[in-house]
Design an enzyme around this catalytic site. Sequence first.
Site, mmCIF file in Angstrom:
data_model
loop_
_atom_site.group_PDB
_atom_site.id
_atom_site.type_symbol
_atom_site.label_atom_id
_atom_site.label_comp_id
_atom_site.label_asym_id
_atom_site.label_seq_id
_atom_site.Cartn_x
_atom_site.Cartn_y
_atom_site.Cartn_z
ATOM 1 N N ASP A 24 -3.697 -3.632 9.929
ATOM 2 C CA ASP A 24 -2.316 -4.137 9.967
ATOM 3 C C ASP A 24 -1.399 -2.916 9.932
ATOM 4 O O ASP A 24 -1.866 -1.798 10.107
ATOM 5 C CB ASP A 24 -2.060 -5.148 8.843
ATOM 6 C CG ASP A 24 -2.264 -4.559 7.452
ATOM 7 O OD1 ASP A 24 -2.277 -3.314 7.307
ATOM 8 O OD2 ASP A 24 -2.413 -5.350 6.495
ATOM 9 N N HIS A 60 -2.782 -0.581 6.903
ATOM 10 C CA HIS A 60 -4.170 -0.456 6.443
ATOM 11 C C HIS A 60 -5.121 -0.280 7.605
ATOM 12 O O HIS A 60 -4.838 -0.720 8.713
ATOM 13 C CB HIS A 60 -4.558 -1.699 5.641
ATOM 14 C CG HIS A 60 -3.594 -1.986 4.533
ATOM 15 N ND1 HIS A 60 -2.695 -3.026 4.585
ATOM 16 C CD2 HIS A 60 -3.358 -1.337 3.371
ATOM 17 C CE1 HIS A 60 -1.955 -3.029 3.479
ATOM 18 N NE2 HIS A 60 -2.321 -1.999 2.729
ATOM 19 N N SER A 120 -3.646 -0.603 -2.333
ATOM 20 C CA SER A 120 -4.351 -1.547 -1.453
ATOM 21 C C SER A 120 -5.549 -0.913 -0.749
ATOM 22 O O SER A 120 -6.412 -1.630 -0.255
ATOM 23 C CB SER A 120 -3.381 -2.078 -0.397
ATOM 24 O OG SER A 120 -2.743 -1.001 0.265
#
Length: 387
Positions: free
Chosen positions: A356, A359, A44
């Site tokens: 978050d 991340h 990600s």
Amino acid sequence: MRLLPAAVAPAPFLLIVLFLLSCPRSAYSGEQKRFASIISFGDSYADTGNLVRWDNPVIESVNLIRNSPYGETFFGHPSGRATNGRIVLDFIADALDLPFVPPVLSRVENFSTGVNFAVAGATALNLTYLQGQNITVDLPINSSLNDQLRWFEQLKPSLCRSSSTHGGSSSGCFGESLFTLGQFGANDYRNILMNSNMTLEQARSYVPKIVNTIATGVERLIHHGAKYIVVADKIPFGCMPATLAMASSTNNNGGYDQYGCLKSFNTGLSQYHNALLRRRVDLLRRRYPHTRLVFAEQYRAVISFLQDPDHFGFNRSTTLMSCCGGGGPYNQNWKAPCGTPGATACAAPSEAIIWDGFHLTESAYSSIAHGWLHGPYADPPILQLLN
Ligand SMILES: *[C@@H]1O[C@H](CO)[C@@H](O)[C@H](O)[C@H]1NC(C)=O
Ligand SMILES: *[C@@H]1O[C@H](CO)[C@@H](O)[C@H](O)[C@H]1NC(C)=O
Ligand SMILES: *[C@@H]1O[C@H](CO)[C@@H](O)[C@H](O)[C@H]1NC(C)=O
Ligand SMILES: *[C@@H]1O[C@H](CO)[C@@H](O)[C@H](O)[C@H]1NC(C)=O
Ligand SMILES: *[C@@H]1O[C@H](CO)[C@@H](O)[C@H](O)[C@H]1NC(C)=O
Ligand SMILES: *[C@@H]1O[C@H](CO)[C@@H](O)[C@H](O)[C@H]1NC(C)=O
């Protein structure tokens, strides 16, 4: 190879230099080679839209990055990136005068300036192996490092055809491509620790196998003709709100460092992984002296943000808080994570380090990218590769 004319007279040459220096977007100057494309692998931290295009109804429901407020700061809508705006790869592409690297699952038919194989949730070790170890993988899809490399190998003939349009046949088909690999491993550790109720010691036991998988992947790219490869290290796992929130519920967490991060997770897992990875990169440099390997650090960058938040424009009272979350310690509420209706984004995301639970924010990614392009967070800095 897009070279400037080699035989220009001194005066026009100066003009060209001045022109290039006055062009604000370009990091190039003078008579310099350019990268023709970027080929990216990762999780990600590098996905620019593959997971959100993955055709699988099971993962669709857990795929929160397709919801607001992801993407609110830069794209103005969810872009398939796991942050509020751009990621490190976007800033690198921009500095190299290349478009944002298109996800391989997008409908772009022509990947002549780059292609991104990274998938949010991707692991270093493959799904079959992890599940065989009784590890619960929360995005149970075949998107591991070796799955991404297989995709690349399938696409290679068409990538080579389009790269020859740049006239770079003398250096092989990837002689002007920048490969970026990673990070890999964070999701393996996350699945082991957070989804499978295993201990830090158990997670540690997988580090050599994970690092070996990454190093073998780098070597595989070299055999395919990659000449410039950026290998990213791992973030400090013990500074992530998801880890902090998980550990705060148990007393046996090994204690906190001066920034409020969990010591055992940083030294026992991230530093261990990064030290082994650096050693393998050094060995590969010796074995393949004609390949330029960049060791790119996220770990040290994040620690610098925590050491001196003001210097980077971060608010020092919220360094370890998720900007986007549903309340609770570290703004990390498992029942209302970012992307669900119960979560909201903070008022000033540009002053937050963490977006978050896992991340970073666009502003943190921007600072990391700067450190990879110019130093000090990359050895050698990416912009020195073509000197
Ligand atoms: C791919 O796109 C580039 C830039 O848009 C163009 O120059 C090139 O001819 C295209 N290649 C193919 C094979 O379509
Ligand atoms: C998965 O990983 C294991 C262990 O590294 C390996 O033996 C196996 O061949 C891999 N399977 C696939 C399908 O790649
Ligand atoms: C996984 O769990 C099964 C059932 O509890 C057990 O038989 C097996 O040995 C476990 N495998 C590993 C690698 O721990
Ligand atoms: C992943 O790949 C393995 C080996 O090829 C296969 O057996 C398995 O069904 C695949 N899993 C998924 C979810 O696609
Ligand atoms: C997790 O493991 C610990 C000890 O290994 C055990 O006490 C606890 O009940 C387990 N929790 C879950 C949800 O399985
Ligand atoms: C930093 O964050 C705190 C808590 O949200 C806030 O009260 C404070 O005003 C912020 N400081 C600055 C300089 O913005």
